[in-house]
Design a protein around this motif. Structure first.
Motif, PDB file in Angstrom:
ATOM      1  N   MET A 281       0.823  -1.205   0.000  1.00  0.00           N
ATOM      2  CA  MET A 281       0.000   0.000   0.000  1.00  0.00           C
ATOM      3  C   MET A 281       0.858   1.257   0.000  1.00  0.00           C
ATOM      4  O   MET A 281       2.022   1.228   0.415  1.00  0.00           O
ATOM      5  CB  MET A 281      -0.934   0.007   1.203  1.00  0.00           C
ATOM      6  N   LYS A 282       0.283   2.327  -0.470  1.00  0.00           N
ATOM      7  CA  LYS A 282       0.923   3.640  -0.431  1.00  0.00           C
ATOM      8  C   LYS A 282       0.432   4.351   0.821  1.00  0.00           C
ATOM      9  O   LYS A 282      -0.768   4.571   0.982  1.00  0.00           O
ATOM     10  CB  LYS A 282       0.562   4.442  -1.680  1.00  0.00           C
ATOM     11  N   VAL A 283       1.359   4.702   1.724  1.00  0.00           N
ATOM     12  CA  VAL A 283       0.986   5.213   3.035  1.00  0.00           C
ATOM     13  C   VAL A 283       1.536   6.630   3.234  1.00  0.00           C
ATOM     14  O   VAL A 283       2.740   6.851   3.052  1.00  0.00           O
ATOM     15  CB  VAL A 283       1.520   4.298   4.159  1.00  0.00           C
ATOM     16  N   PRO A 284       0.696   7.587   3.598  1.00  0.00           N
ATOM     17  CA  PRO A 284       1.175   8.954   3.842  1.00  0.00           C
ATOM     18  C   PRO A 284       2.175   8.998   5.000  1.00  0.00           C
ATOM     19  O   PRO A 284       2.080   8.230   5.955  1.00  0.00           O
ATOM     20  CB  PRO A 284      -0.108   9.717   4.201  1.00  0.00           C
ATOM     21  N   SER A 363     -15.186  -1.026  -0.466  1.00  0.00           N
ATOM     22  CA  SER A 363     -13.928  -1.293   0.213  1.00  0.00           C
ATOM     23  C   SER A 363     -12.732  -1.038  -0.691  1.00  0.00           C
ATOM     24  O   SER A 363     -12.771  -1.278  -1.899  1.00  0.00           O
ATOM     25  CB  SER A 363     -13.902  -2.745   0.702  1.00  0.00           C
ATOM     26  N   ASP A 364     -11.637  -0.539  -0.090  1.00  0.00           N
ATOM     27  CA  ASP A 364     -10.388  -0.302  -0.806  1.00  0.00           C
ATOM     28  C   ASP A 364      -9.288  -1.066  -0.070  1.00  0.00           C
ATOM     29  O   ASP A 364      -8.767  -0.605   0.940  1.00  0.00           O
ATOM     30  CB  ASP A 364     -10.063   1.192  -0.836  1.00  0.00           C
ATOM     31  N   PRO A 368      -4.480   2.547   3.613  1.00  0.00           N
ATOM     32  CA  PRO A 368      -3.678   2.276   4.822  1.00  0.00           C
ATOM     33  C   PRO A 368      -4.505   1.786   6.009  1.00  0.00           C
ATOM     34  O   PRO A 368      -3.987   1.071   6.866  1.00  0.00           O
ATOM     35  CB  PRO A 368      -3.029   3.628   5.117  1.00  0.00           C
ATOM     36  N   PHE A 369      -5.791   2.161   6.055  1.00  0.00           N
ATOM     37  CA  PHE A 369      -6.641   1.726   7.166  1.00  0.00           C
ATOM     38  C   PHE A 369      -7.762   0.820   6.684  1.00  0.00           C
ATOM     39  O   PHE A 369      -8.868   0.822   7.235  1.00  0.00           O
ATOM     40  CB  PHE A 369      -7.201   2.944   7.908  1.00  0.00           C
ATOM     41  N   ALA A 370      -7.471   0.009   5.666  1.00  0.00           N
ATOM     42  CA  ALA A 370      -8.478  -0.917   5.126  1.00  0.00           C
ATOM     43  C   ALA A 370      -8.957  -1.906   6.177  1.00  0.00           C
ATOM     44  O   ALA A 370     -10.114  -2.327   6.162  1.00  0.00           O
ATOM     45  CB  ALA A 370      -7.903  -1.663   3.920  1.00  0.00           C
ATOM     46  N   ALA A 371      -8.086  -2.281   7.104  1.00  0.00           N
ATOM     47  CA  ALA A 371      -8.485  -3.242   8.142  1.00  0.00           C
ATOM     48  C   ALA A 371      -9.550  -2.673   9.057  1.00  0.00           C
ATOM     49  O   ALA A 371     -10.249  -3.430   9.745  1.00  0.00           O
ATOM     50  CB  ALA A 371      -7.264  -3.651   8.965  1.00  0.00           C
ATOM     51  N   TYR A 372      -9.702  -1.359   9.063  1.00  0.00           N
ATOM     52  CA  TYR A 372     -10.659  -0.704   9.957  1.00  0.00           C
ATOM     53  C   TYR A 372     -11.920  -0.264   9.223  1.00  0.00           C
ATOM     54  O   TYR A 372     -12.621   0.638   9.669  1.00  0.00           O
ATOM     55  CB  TYR A 372      -9.988   0.497  10.635  1.00  0.00           C
ATOM     56  N   VAL A 377     -18.308   2.376   6.574  1.00  0.00           N
ATOM     57  CA  VAL A 377     -17.509   3.425   7.197  1.00  0.00           C
ATOM     58  C   VAL A 377     -16.108   2.896   7.464  1.00  0.00           C
ATOM     59  O   VAL A 377     -15.866   1.693   7.504  1.00  0.00           O
ATOM     60  CB  VAL A 377     -18.123   3.943   8.516  1.00  0.00           C
ATOM     61  N   ARG A 378     -15.191   3.820   7.631  1.00  0.00           N
ATOM     62  CA  ARG A 378     -13.807   3.483   7.956  1.00  0.00           C
ATOM     63  C   ARG A 378     -13.393   4.361   9.123  1.00  0.00           C
ATOM     64  O   ARG A 378     -13.552   5.588   9.090  1.00  0.00           O
ATOM     65  CB  ARG A 378     -12.890   3.744   6.764  1.00  0.00           C
ATOM     66  N   ILE A 379     -12.921   3.727  10.195  1.00  0.00           N
ATOM     67  CA  ILE A 379     -12.443   4.517  11.320  1.00  0.00           C
ATOM     68  C   ILE A 379     -10.941   4.715  11.175  1.00  0.00           C
ATOM     69  O   ILE A 379     -10.220   3.833  10.714  1.00  0.00           O
ATOM     70  CB  ILE A 379     -12.795   3.874  12.680  1.00  0.00           C
ATOM     71  N   ILE A 380     -10.478   5.905  11.563  1.00  0.00           N
ATOM     72  CA  ILE A 380      -9.066   6.269  11.442  1.00  0.00           C
ATOM     73  C   ILE A 380      -8.475   6.293  12.846  1.00  0.00           C
ATOM     74  O   ILE A 380      -8.596   7.292  13.574  1.00  0.00           O
ATOM     75  CB  ILE A 380      -8.889   7.637  10.758  1.00  0.00           C
TER      76      ILE A 380
END
Length: 482
Positions: A281-284, A363-364, A368-372, A377-380
């Protein structure tokens, strides 16, 4: 002041199963039905639904391979030891426990024999009717790898090989525990076809090589949290935080990012790998010079050594970090004095999050937070709960299997979120959040941190199940930095 956001009671982490309702499946042929009959004693409803929903014959054949691989205790050996043992036990159950119009392996007697083995003791009632099977009482005692509450289990079967009401649920639970490779699952590719088993098995990638020959090229830390998934299992949601100073950082549009392969392995006490995952993955890269990415593992309850790794795809540097973890059982049941089976309420981990995003586009897996990602929704999450004083956070939590009132079909519980300085002194408390559903997910916030002094805090979520007369308590660290 903290406020409860609207309850997200439907936010259970979605299992990676197909949605049969979305496809037009072909009619099952004779071989397809024969396979279902063969595995009926250990076939969960969700896996049968997936199988019946597959469109192509080739996908159903691939499903069969995946089904057995999920139950293979040692993927490194050419034979599937569990499949061999199961087929032999099923044949014996069909011979010994057949009743009119029902295969012996599908009776409660047969399923019990298949799942628990031969009983230590059998008591038969005296009957004067020739040819009629007598009622039996089976006793199982603790044995290696199989224990019972109080050291033994006593099961009464009637002449039709039926166990007491509620016992089937216990057998289903034992059957679910036979899935020892939960990270091998039924997934679809972009073409809508079932991903082949060979593509689900661990491969000799750069991340795999790192685990075989560990390196520590840059600082990396790992943490784990837990939620219940829709099939009743437990998902380990992991985060890694790595220092990016020595990595190949790409810049564009005023932002920095690293291209990394994130991998994780869970090693059981027996020295065998119980789970593996890997994703590039590309992670900031944040203002602090670090990157944070996620991973997910499906694991059985128990103790493991969790090892996570990150490989810089462009620069080649790599590192590992390990931590002991204990995966909780979020799907417990208990047997009442009358023999009925009741679910035990539980709560997932508490999350300190920087935000909760809607993901209407689906889903993506490379996020970087695909597991969440939970449903839509996606939690960060904030790594280790560390956030800046200028930020604001939300507190996210889930509870499961709250007791329901038989008359109304509703739960009667409340959840209270508090923040304690140094884990002792309360500095904030949200109003009680009423819960009337069996499962619930909710969040509190946003909470501005400008009024919080720098230092360490503890976020506490206390759930009171009034019907069950039980409290659930979960905590998470929160650290406010300048």
């Amino acid at each position: 002041m903290m406020r409860n956001r609207s309850s997200r009671s439907a936010l259970l982490l979605a299992a990676a199963l197909l949605s049969p309702a979305l496809v037009a499946a072909q009619k099952l042929d004779k071989e397809d039905k024969q396979f279902l009959d063969e595995i009926r004693p250990i076939l969960p409803a969700d896996e049968e639904k997936t199988y019946r929903g597959l469109k192509e014959k080739g996908d159903r054949l691939e499903f069969q391979k995946i089904f057995w691989a999920r139950r293979d205790p040692d993927l490194a050996t050419p034979d599937n030891e569990y499949q061999t043992t199961y087929l032999a036990a099923r044949a014996e159950a069909d011979r010994a426990y057949r009743v009119p119009a029902q295969a012996g392996s599908t009776t409660d007697c047969g399923r019990t024999f298949i799942l628990l083995g031969k009983p230590d003791d059998v008591q038969r009632e005296v009957t004067e009717s020739p040819g009629v099977r007598p009622a039996e009482t089976w006793t199982y005692r603790d044995r290696p790898g199989q224990t019972f509450a109080g050291g033994k289990a006593v099961i009464a079967f009637d002449p039709e090989c039926r166990a007491p009401v509620g016992f089937t649920a216990q057998l289903d639970r034992v059957s679910a525990a036979k899935v020892v490779q939960p990270n091998i699952n039924y997934r679809t590719g972009k073409d809508g076809r079932l991903t082949k088993l060979i593509d689900l098995l661990p491969k000799d990638t750069a991340a795999r090589a790192l685990f075989k020959q560990p390196r520590q090229d840059f600082p990396l830390a790992v943490q784990a949290s837990y939620l219940k998934v829709s099939d009743g299992g437990t998902a380990l949601l992991g985060l890694v935080r790595g220092e990016a100073a020595s990595l190949a950082v790409a810049e564009g549009g005023g932002a920095k990012a690293v291209n990394v392969s994130i991998a994780a392995s869970a090693m059981g006490a027996d020295g065998k790998e119980a789970g593996w995952t890997e994703q590039t993955m590309k992670v900031p890269v944040g203002d602090d010079g670090a990157f944070v990415a996620s991973f997910k593992l499906g694991l059985k309850p128990g103790k493991y050594t969790l090892t996570a790794g990150a490989v810089d795809v462009k620069g080649g540097k790599a590192t590992l970090a390990s931590t002991p973890v204990e995966v909780p059982d979020l799907n417990r049941v208990e047997t009442a004095p009358d023999g009925s089976v009741q679910k035990v309420a539980s709560a997932g981990s508490v999350f300190v999050v920087r935000g909760i995003e809607e993901i209407p586009g689906g889903s993506d897996p490379e996020h970087p937070f695909a597991a969440y990602e939970l449903g839509r929704v996606r939690i960060i999450p904030a790594f280790a709960g560390v956030v800046r004083k200028a930020e604001q956070v939300e507190i996210f939590y889930q509870v499961y299997d709250l007791k329901l009132d038989p008359a109304t079909g509703k739960a009667d519980a409340t959840a209270v979120v508090s923040i304690l300085k140094d884990g002792k002194t309360p500095v904030a408390k949200a109003p009680p959040n009423p819960i009337d559903t069996e499962f619930a997910g909710s969040s509190v916030g946003p909470i501005p941190l400008a009024g919080y002094e720098p230092g360490k805090y503890v976020v506490q979520v206390r759930v009171t199940d009034k019907l069950a007369k039980k409290d659930l308590l979960q905590e998470a660290p929160l650290e406010v930095v300048p």
